[in-house]
Scaffold this motif. Structure first.
Motif, mmCIF file in Angstrom:
data_model
loop_
_atom_site.group_PDB
_atom_site.id
_atom_site.type_symbol
_atom_site.label_atom_id
_atom_site.label_comp_id
_atom_site.label_asym_id
_atom_site.label_seq_id
_atom_site.Cartn_x
_atom_site.Cartn_y
_atom_site.Cartn_z
ATOM 1 N N UNK A 157 0.654 -1.190 0.005
ATOM 2 C CA UNK A 157 0.156 -0.064 -0.056
ATOM 3 C C UNK A 157 0.942 1.322 -0.166
ATOM 4 N N UNK A 158 0.583 2.160 -0.829
ATOM 5 C CA UNK A 158 1.329 3.267 -0.805
ATOM 6 C C UNK A 158 0.816 4.241 0.442
ATOM 7 N N UNK A 159 1.521 4.888 0.925
ATOM 8 C CA UNK A 159 1.119 5.943 2.063
ATOM 9 C C UNK A 159 1.084 7.270 1.525
ATOM 10 N N UNK A 160 -0.225 7.748 1.237
ATOM 11 C CA UNK A 160 -0.548 9.046 0.625
ATOM 12 C C UNK A 160 -0.387 10.298 1.912
ATOM 13 N N UNK A 161 0.186 11.472 1.649
ATOM 14 C CA UNK A 161 0.385 12.221 2.411
ATOM 15 C C UNK A 161 -1.057 13.313 2.420
ATOM 16 N N UNK A 162 -1.362 13.657 3.560
ATOM 17 C CA UNK A 162 -2.364 14.784 3.810
ATOM 18 C C UNK A 162 -2.033 15.521 5.085
ATOM 19 N N UNK A 163 -2.377 16.699 4.903
ATOM 20 C CA UNK A 163 -2.257 17.693 5.996
ATOM 21 C C UNK A 163 -3.464 18.580 6.447
ATOM 22 N N UNK A 164 -3.794 18.523 7.698
ATOM 23 C CA UNK A 164 -4.949 19.153 8.216
ATOM 24 C C UNK A 164 -4.557 19.942 9.332
ATOM 25 N N UNK A 222 -4.596 17.292 0.409
ATOM 26 C CA UNK A 222 -4.336 15.944 0.103
ATOM 27 C C UNK A 222 -5.526 14.918 0.418
ATOM 28 N N UNK A 223 -5.598 13.726 0.324
ATOM 29 C CA UNK A 223 -6.713 12.913 0.514
ATOM 30 C C UNK A 223 -6.794 12.448 2.103
ATOM 31 N N UNK A 224 -7.606 12.956 2.827
ATOM 32 C CA UNK A 224 -7.652 12.847 4.061
ATOM 33 C C UNK A 224 -7.790 11.620 4.570
ATOM 34 N N UNK A 225 -7.142 10.692 5.616
ATOM 35 C CA UNK A 225 -7.365 9.434 6.120
ATOM 36 C C UNK A 225 -8.060 9.760 7.640
ATOM 37 N N UNK A 226 -9.371 9.942 7.793
ATOM 38 C CA UNK A 226 -10.097 10.317 9.025
ATOM 39 C C UNK A 226 -9.674 9.329 10.106
ATOM 40 N N UNK A 227 -9.386 7.930 9.883
ATOM 41 C CA UNK A 227 -8.863 7.207 11.286
ATOM 42 C C UNK A 227 -7.735 7.642 11.422
ATOM 43 N N UNK A 228 -6.703 7.856 10.575
ATOM 44 C CA UNK A 228 -5.442 8.334 11.143
ATOM 45 C C UNK A 228 -5.448 9.549 11.874
ATOM 46 N N UNK A 229 -6.236 10.648 11.266
ATOM 47 C CA UNK A 229 -6.340 11.712 11.878
ATOM 48 C C UNK A 229 -6.895 11.693 13.358
ATOM 49 N N UNK A 230 -7.860 10.680 13.811
ATOM 50 C CA UNK A 230 -8.053 10.274 15.152
ATOM 51 C C UNK A 230 -6.930 10.231 15.953
ATOM 52 N N UNK A 231 -6.059 9.375 15.261
ATOM 53 C CA UNK A 231 -4.972 9.105 16.159
ATOM 54 C C UNK A 231 -3.618 10.058 16.206
ATOM 55 N N UNK A 232 -3.894 10.683 14.998
ATOM 56 C CA UNK A 232 -2.776 11.922 15.150
ATOM 57 C C UNK A 232 -2.920 13.258 16.029
ATOM 58 N N UNK A 233 -4.427 13.414 15.852
ATOM 59 C CA UNK A 233 -4.944 14.348 16.886
ATOM 60 C C UNK A 233 -5.242 14.016 18.133
ATOM 61 N N UNK A 234 -5.541 12.751 18.580
ATOM 62 C CA UNK A 234 -5.681 12.156 19.893
ATOM 63 C C UNK A 234 -7.047 12.260 20.349
ATOM 64 N N UNK A 235 -8.171 12.358 19.315
ATOM 65 C CA UNK A 235 -9.464 12.253 19.644
ATOM 66 C C UNK A 235 -10.079 10.884 19.780
ATOM 67 N N UNK A 236 -11.392 10.839 20.041
ATOM 68 C CA UNK A 236 -11.775 9.320 20.334
ATOM 69 C C UNK A 236 -12.872 9.084 19.139
#
Ligand code: TRP
Length: 373
Positions: free
Chosen positions: A1-8, A15-29
């Motif tokens: 799998x290629x890792x696509x970059x996104x920034x929020x 970029x194409x947002x990975x919402x599950x990853x964002x939860x981890x990045x931001x530390x939300x639930x």
């Protein structure tokens, strides 16, 4: 799998947002089944945006509900950076906020950050930011909010009431924290570095006004989370409860994949677009269809990447069964893009006609909502 970059960040989504990853990045639930059931118990019904995982992440929502159950009612706080006309993507969290307000019977404070947009956008004059603030307020009011439990303000007109709170926050936020959270550079202007303190202030406003700890719930798109991470960090030091958050994903662009953006023409429908303009944009929209009708009938379409399907799923198809049916028909190659666009365009047209009528009427009532120092 290629890792696509996104920034929020609050000022840039790329970029194409990975919402599950964002939860981890931001530390939300993530909002799980248990939490949905808890909301349903009080609200009676779950909003489609909850059922469909569009509002999908949170901070301290369980605490908000526990306090509510104890009779310690929260208030809602959300806002808008008035950088231009309102598009459908902006309405999405406000529609959801209205649902929360109606179901929980709570107050809403709505912040229009004319100061923020003036400072962040090179070509935006202060007069324009103020004017857009008033224009955007009409869209908020048109959604049916009532003046007895809704307050709307522009930062430049309500700053005296916010300032004491803002400087208390600012004193607790170092430049290195602000740089780490928002990515400021030496070339960033000092106004925007301070600004997060101004966006924090309304999260403490009711506590300050009432002289007790009033819980605050902030519905917002997930790009605003960095501001409120800062707010939550400083809250205990100032003697206020940490605001809770409920986050949504970004409204899709009509042109595919990336966030709806005001800077790309045709990617979004404005509340001030004529129904025929909106229709034209929908007919030019990116879909998950195949190159030819034959191919589509044989292989089916890809609703997952289709902006028409997304539009229906985010706002315009309230009926879950109908949405599911459209998904299945598209997959089977029975629903062609032209028909589906027609179906969406009719719904959007009906919505716009109604909204624009209410927006006109809001012009006479705006002063009932606006608060100033
Ligand atoms: N900064 C937000 C924007 O650019 C506006 C805003 C202010 C906001 N306060 C808020 C958004 C609270 C969500 C919740 O749109």
């Amino acid at each position: 799998m290629t890792k696509k970059k996104f920034i929020v960040t609050p000022w840039e989504v790329r970029g194409e947002v990975d919402y599950d990853k964002l939860i981890k990045q931001f530390g939300t639930k993530p909002i799980d089944e248990g939490l949905l059931n808890r909301i349903k118990k009080h609200a009676g019904e779950l909003h489609p945006m909850l059922r469909r995982g569009i509002f999908y992440s949170h901070r301290s929502l369980n605490w908000i509900l526990s306090e509510y159950e104890k009779g310690n009612t929260f208030y809602l706080y959300t806002g808008r950076g008035p950088s231009g006309d309102t598009h459908l993507g902006h309405l999405m969290p406000w529609i959801f906020t209205k649902y929360l307000q109606d179901k929980f019977k709570v107050k809403l404070i709505f912040q229009l950050t004319d100061d923020e947009k003036f400072m962040i956008k090179e070509d935006m004059s202060l007069d324009d930011a103020v004017n857009y603030g008033y224009e955007n307020a009409l869209d908020v009011i048109a959604l049916g909010f009532k003046p007895d439990n809704t307050e709307i303000f522009l930062d430049t007109e309500y700053i005296k009431s916010l300032y004491k709170l803002a400087i208390k926050v600012a004193k607790r936020v170092t430049f290195s924290t602000a740089k780490a959270v928002f990515g400021f550079k030496n070339s960033s202007n000092i106004g925007i570095i301070f600004f997060t303190a101004v966006q924090s202030a309304p999260a403490f406003l009711e506590s300050e006004r009432q002289g007790k700890q009033v819980p605050c719930l902030i519905p917002c798109a997930i790009d605003q989370d960095p501001h409120f991470r800062v707010t939550r960090d400083v809250a205990p030091h100032l003697g206020y409860p940490k605001p809770a958050l409920i986050h949504c994903k970004f409204f899709p662009s009509l042109l595919g994949k990336e966030k709806m953006s005001a800077s790309i023409p045709g990617s979004s429908i404005y509340t001030t677009d004529s129904p025929s303009e909106a229709r034209k944009k929908i007919f030019n929209a990116f879909t998950g269809g195949k190159a030819t009708v034959e191919e589509q009938k044989k292989l089916g379409g890809t609703p997952e990447i289709c902006s028409v399907y997304q539009y229906l799923s985010y706002i315009f198809e309230e009926d879950d069964e109908k949405l599911k049916e459209q998904y299945a028909q598209c997959k089977r190659g029975e629903l062609l893009c032209g028909e589906h666009k027609q179906y969406l365009a009719d719904k959007v047209e009906r919505f716009l006609i109604e909204h624009q009528k209410k927006r006109e009427k809001a012009k006479d009532r705006i002063e009932e909502f606006i608060i100033r120092d």
